[in-house]
Design an enzyme around this catalytic site. Structure first.
Site, PDB file in Angstrom:
ATOM      1  N   HIS A   1      -7.152   8.001  11.559  1.00  0.00           N
ATOM      2  CA  HIS A   1      -6.792   6.582  11.593  1.00  0.00           C
ATOM      3  C   HIS A   1      -5.297   6.338  11.414  1.00  0.00           C
ATOM      4  CE1 HIS A   1     -11.205   5.813  10.217  1.00  0.00           C
ATOM      5  NE2 HIS A   1     -11.107   6.052  11.513  1.00  0.00           N
TER       6      HIS A   1
ATOM      7  N   GLY B   1     -16.406  12.728   0.008  1.00  0.00           N
ATOM      8  CA  GLY B   1     -16.038  11.351  -0.306  1.00  0.00           C
ATOM      9  C   GLY B   1     -16.099  10.380   0.840  1.00  0.00           C
TER      10      GLY B   1
ATOM     11  N   ARG C   1       0.827  -1.206   0.000  1.00  0.00           N
ATOM     12  CA  ARG C   1       0.000   0.000   0.000  1.00  0.00           C
ATOM     13  C   ARG C   1       0.865   1.261   0.000  1.00  0.00           C
ATOM     14  NH1 ARG C   1      -5.002  -0.559   4.111  1.00  0.00           N
ATOM     15  NH2 ARG C   1      -5.665   1.253   2.892  1.00  0.00           N
TER      16      ARG C   1
ATOM     17  N   LEU D   1     -20.527  10.878  -4.637  1.00  0.00           N
ATOM     18  CA  LEU D   1     -21.031  10.385  -5.919  1.00  0.00           C
ATOM     19  C   LEU D   1     -22.511  10.044  -5.844  1.00  0.00           C
ATOM     20  CD1 LEU D   1     -18.090   8.085  -7.104  1.00  0.00           C
ATOM     21  CD2 LEU D   1     -18.711  10.350  -7.983  1.00  0.00           C
ATOM     22  N   GLU D   2     -23.014   9.838  -4.629  1.00  0.00           N
ATOM     23  CA  GLU D   2     -24.420   9.505  -4.442  1.00  0.00           C
ATOM     24  C   GLU D   2     -24.838   9.910  -3.039  1.00  0.00           C
ATOM     25  OE1 GLU D   2     -24.374   5.353  -5.172  1.00  0.00           O
ATOM     26  OE2 GLU D   2     -23.274   4.864  -3.346  1.00  0.00           O
TER      27      GLU D   2
ATOM     28  N   ASP E   1      -3.426   7.863   3.562  1.00  0.00           N
ATOM     29  CA  ASP E   1      -2.517   7.898   2.408  1.00  0.00           C
ATOM     30  C   ASP E   1      -1.602   9.111   2.340  1.00  0.00           C
ATOM     31  OD1 ASP E   1      -4.213  10.002   1.312  1.00  0.00           O
ATOM     32  OD2 ASP E   1      -5.566   8.413   0.672  1.00  0.00           O
TER      33      ASP E   1
END
Length: 282
Positions: A130, A221, A77, A248-249, A115
């Site tokens: 996290h 997001g 990762r 997105l929804e 990330d």
């Protein structure tokens, strides 16, 4: 709620006006913002590394049973993310933070992501709920350190390929990442909040501090299902703080918020942040 192009533009104008006056903007981000940089979420169908789900490896128990396997997963990762770039949404947030700071105003990102793309885009005020792929914790001296080495240790070079299940022997314990603090040489683990662990107290305190100051909030997001972050925006909304959701929804929490915008965050976030530091908009 926005409905149709005309309504969306009207809602966008209202939100821009609010953000133009806000003194302390909090942005809550989740996996969706990084997905547009090509980073897999390891959640849901297809979210596997080899035959493992992330929750199979992201635990103290898994690390005790097989630290080599867990480090291979996180090495994979780390290397994957190092080859990805912050996208337009990350960059727009970083630019807004910088411009607002020059005006004596603040924008803080509270992220569920590990990330580091917000920091690579230039954001300084980032609360990582996290933890981070690029931080380690020594199990011996308990030092937390930042580490962008690629690979993090020589024995992980060429390891972590998702399709090499069972084709390589475990890395010996002494060859896994080790602490370099004062020649400690203790075994390192990823500085990530694993399943079954509590969020770090200092991180929670910082998040609570920013939420107390917040006078406008953007959610970007995230499906708002992972606690405690799932309660942050609803709690703000209940206090009367304007909250805008970008996804997105729709999500299970959408009805709680003053604004909801659907579409790629690489398009919506740069647009909503454009010109909010222009005094003419206040």
């Amino acid at each position: 709620m926005a409905s149709g192009i005309a309504a969306t533009k009207a809602e966008l104008a209202k939100l821009k006006s609010i953000l133009s006056r806000a003194k302390n903007i909090v942005v809550l981000t989740g996996a969706g913002i990084s997905a547009e940089s090509g980073i897999p979420t390891f959640r849901g169908p297809g979210g596997f590394w080899r035959t493992y789900r992330s929750q199979d490896l992201a635990s103290v128990g898994a690390f005790k049973r097989n630290p080599s396997l867990v480090w291979e997963f996180y090495h994979y990762r780390r290397e994957l993310v190092l080859n990805k770039q912050p996208n337009k949404a990350h960059i727009a947030l970083a630019e807004a933070e910088k411009r607002l700071m020059e005006m004596g105003r603040r924008l803080t990102v509270i992220t569920q992501n590990i990330d580091g793309l917000h920091q690579r885009a230039g954001s300084k005020e980032v609360v990582e709920l996290h933890g981070s792929l690029y931080k380690t914790l020594c199990l011996k001296c308990h030092t937390m350190d930042t580490n962008y080495d690629s690979p993090i240790c020589p024995s992980l070079q060429g390891r972590g390929d998702p399709i090499t299940e069972g084709s390589q022997k475990d890395i010996p314990l002494e060859d896994l990442p080790r602490c370099k603090n004062n020649n400690c040489k203790g075994l390192l683990r990823p500085y990530i909040v694993w399943f079954g662990e509590n969020l770090h107290e200092d991180t929670l305190s910082r998040a609570d501090y920013e939420l107390d100051l917040c006078d406008a909030c953007l959610i970007v997001g995230t499906s708002s299902v992972v606690y405690p972050a799932a309660m942050y925006a609803p709690t703000l909304a209940a206090r009367g703080i304007p909250v805008a959701e970008f996804n997105l929804e729709s999500t299970a929490a959408t009805h709680l918020f003053k604004f909801h915008f659907e579409g790629p965050c690489t398009e919506t976030i740069p647009e909503v942040l454009k010109d909010i530091y222009d005094p003419l908009n206040m």
